[in-house]
Design an enzyme around this catalytic site. Structure first.
Site, PDB file in Angstrom:
ATOM      1  N   PRO A 252       0.786  -1.235   0.000  1.00 35.64           N
ATOM      2  CA  PRO A 252       0.000   0.000   0.000  1.00 35.64           C
ATOM      3  C   PRO A 252       0.819   1.286   0.000  1.00 35.64           C
ATOM      4  CG  PRO A 252       0.084  -0.923   2.192  1.00 35.64           C
ATOM      5  CD  PRO A 252       0.752  -1.927   1.297  1.00 35.64           C
TER       6      PRO A 252
ATOM      7  N   ASP B 148       3.590   1.444 -11.397  1.00 30.26           N
ATOM      8  CA  ASP B 148       2.461   2.350 -11.222  1.00 30.26           C
ATOM      9  C   ASP B 148       2.934   3.663 -10.606  1.00 30.26           C
ATOM     10  OD1 ASP B 148       0.748   0.440 -12.168  1.00 30.26           O
ATOM     11  OD2 ASP B 148      -0.033  -0.153 -10.210  1.00 30.26           O
TER      12      ASP B 148
ATOM     13  N   LYS C 289      -1.384   5.813 -13.833  1.00 28.27           N
ATOM     14  CA  LYS C 289      -2.767   6.089 -14.210  1.00 28.27           C
ATOM     15  C   LYS C 289      -3.371   7.025 -13.176  1.00 28.27           C
ATOM     16  CE  LYS C 289      -3.947   1.799 -16.651  1.00 28.27           C
ATOM     17  NZ  LYS C 289      -2.640   1.133 -16.598  1.00 28.27           N
TER      18      LYS C 289
ATOM     19  N   GLY D   9       0.966  -1.084  -7.127  1.00 26.10           N
ATOM     20  CA  GLY D   9       0.555  -0.759  -5.778  1.00 26.10           C
ATOM     21  C   GLY D   9      -0.413  -1.803  -5.247  1.00 26.10           C
ATOM     22  N   GLY D  10      -0.288  -2.129  -3.960  1.00 28.92           N
ATOM     23  CA  GLY D  10      -1.185  -3.129  -3.362  1.00 28.92           C
ATOM     24  C   GLY D  10      -0.894  -4.518  -3.860  1.00 28.92           C
ATOM     25  N   ASP D  11      -1.925  -5.208  -4.332  1.00 30.75           N
ATOM     26  CA  ASP D  11      -1.824  -6.576  -4.837  1.00 30.75           C
ATOM     27  C   ASP D  11      -2.184  -6.586  -6.319  1.00 30.75           C
ATOM     28  OD1 ASP D  11      -1.907  -9.695  -4.023  1.00 30.75           O
ATOM     29  OD2 ASP D  11      -3.473  -9.271  -5.486  1.00 30.75           O
TER      30      ASP D  11
ATOM     31  N   MET E 255     -11.571   3.080  -5.313  1.00 32.89           N
ATOM     32  CA  MET E 255     -11.835   4.071  -6.364  1.00 32.89           C
ATOM     33  C   MET E 255     -13.260   4.621  -6.278  1.00 32.89           C
ATOM     34  SD  MET E 255      -9.954   1.959  -9.442  1.00 32.89           S
ATOM     35  CE  MET E 255     -10.756   0.415  -8.928  1.00 32.89           C
TER      36      MET E 255
ATOM     37  N   ALA F  37      -3.352   5.241   2.651  1.00 34.54           N
ATOM     38  CA  ALA F  37      -3.185   4.207   3.679  1.00 34.54           C
ATOM     39  C   ALA F  37      -1.728   3.771   3.795  1.00 34.54           C
ATOM     40  CB  ALA F  37      -4.063   3.001   3.355  1.00 34.54           C
TER      41      ALA F  37
END
Length: 282
Positions: A35, A58, A80, A111-113, A194, A223
């Site tokens: 995150p 990203d 994006k 980012g994230g998973d 989102m 986060a």
């Protein structure tokens, strides 16, 4: 230290030309960067990142994480943002395949998973169709970090027997066509990715479907990062609270969010430190 790719146009031209037959095929790794907090990067993600020839990343991946890649690795940002994409998804797919055909180790850093609203499935399919080896390293998705930081469990005996991840943004930019009747049932947590720009519509759909307007809700902006901010509200107050948010954020609705702590990451850390000081003196 490696340099970010200077021009999108130049990269796309290279991708079209790429694909040398004198090299063994490379591999594409879809890697979850977590995150934002570099300490939440997994050990496996770090090991794979350190083997990269090319890092396609990203916009939300932090510089601290990007700097863990080898200095020789080429960095290409495919960031994006709302209504503004530096590359279309088809271009990214072709880029990954072309670099792999050039015999390179490609790390697609997300980012994230990769498989939680990260379009990792589309990139995996593109690699398979092209005969390119594609491997996946899961990452800590932002919902887990947001809930942990706020001290609000996504599942909780008696108040949250289920958790559902949904997107709050359809391809048209409107509220997506979801099973709102199912999501409106009590004693479950709904995490909306989102959904900041569509918070008013989401709140209205859930309330119209029967979810209590007083249901606790939480918004977490950035986060796990140093500038994390949390807003504790209710389902009916979600639109007004979302209007205060500027950065990437999650909306979380459910009875278990009654346990959430509001504030900023800095404030909460300060409060926790003061608590430890008082405990040491007692």
């Amino acid at each position: 230290m490696s340099q970010d790719e200077p021009k999108a146009k130049e990269t796309k031209r290279l991708v079209v030309i790429g694909g040398r037959g004198d090299r063994a095929a490379g591999t594409v790794w879809l890697v979850g960067a977590g995150p934002g907090d570099p300490e939440l990067l997994t050990v496996k993600a770090l090991k794979v990142l350190q083997t990269a020839d090319v890092v396609v990343h990203d916009g939300l991946v932090s510089d601290e994480i990007l700097d863990l890649a080898p200095s020789r690795a080429r960095r290409i940002s495919v960031a994006k943002r709302k209504s503004r994409h530096s590359y279309a998804q088809d271009d990214i797919n072709r880029m990954l395949v072309a670099f792999a055909h050039d015999g390179l180790t490609v790390v697609r850093l997300k980012g994230g998973d990769p498989f939680i609203f990260g379009r990792g499935g589309e990139e995996l399919e593109a690699c398979r169709e092209a005969g390119v080896a594609c491997k996946v390293v899961p990452g800590v998705t932002s919902a887990l970090a947001a809930a942990a930081g706020a001290g609000a469990p996504l599942t909780h005996r008696g108040s949250a027997q289920a958790v559902t991840f949904v997107t709050g943004h359809a391809s048209t930019g409107q509220v997506p066509d979801l099973d709102w009747d199912s999501l409106a049932k009590a004693n479950q947590t709904v995490v909306i990715y989102m959904g900041v720009s569509t918070a008013a519509g989401i709140s209205a759909r859930l309330i119209d479907a029967g979810r209590a307007a007083s249901t606790p809700a939480l918004i977490v902006e950035n986060a796990s990062r140093a500038d994390e901010r949390r807003i504790v509200t209710t389902l009916s107050g979600l639109p007004e609270a979302a209007a205060e948010v500027a950065g990437p954020a999650l909306l979380i609705v459910g009875e278990a969010m009654a346990l959430a702590q509001a504030g900023t990451a800095e404030l909460v850390s300060h409060v926790e430190a003061r608590g430890r000081e008082r405990g040491a003196k007692s």
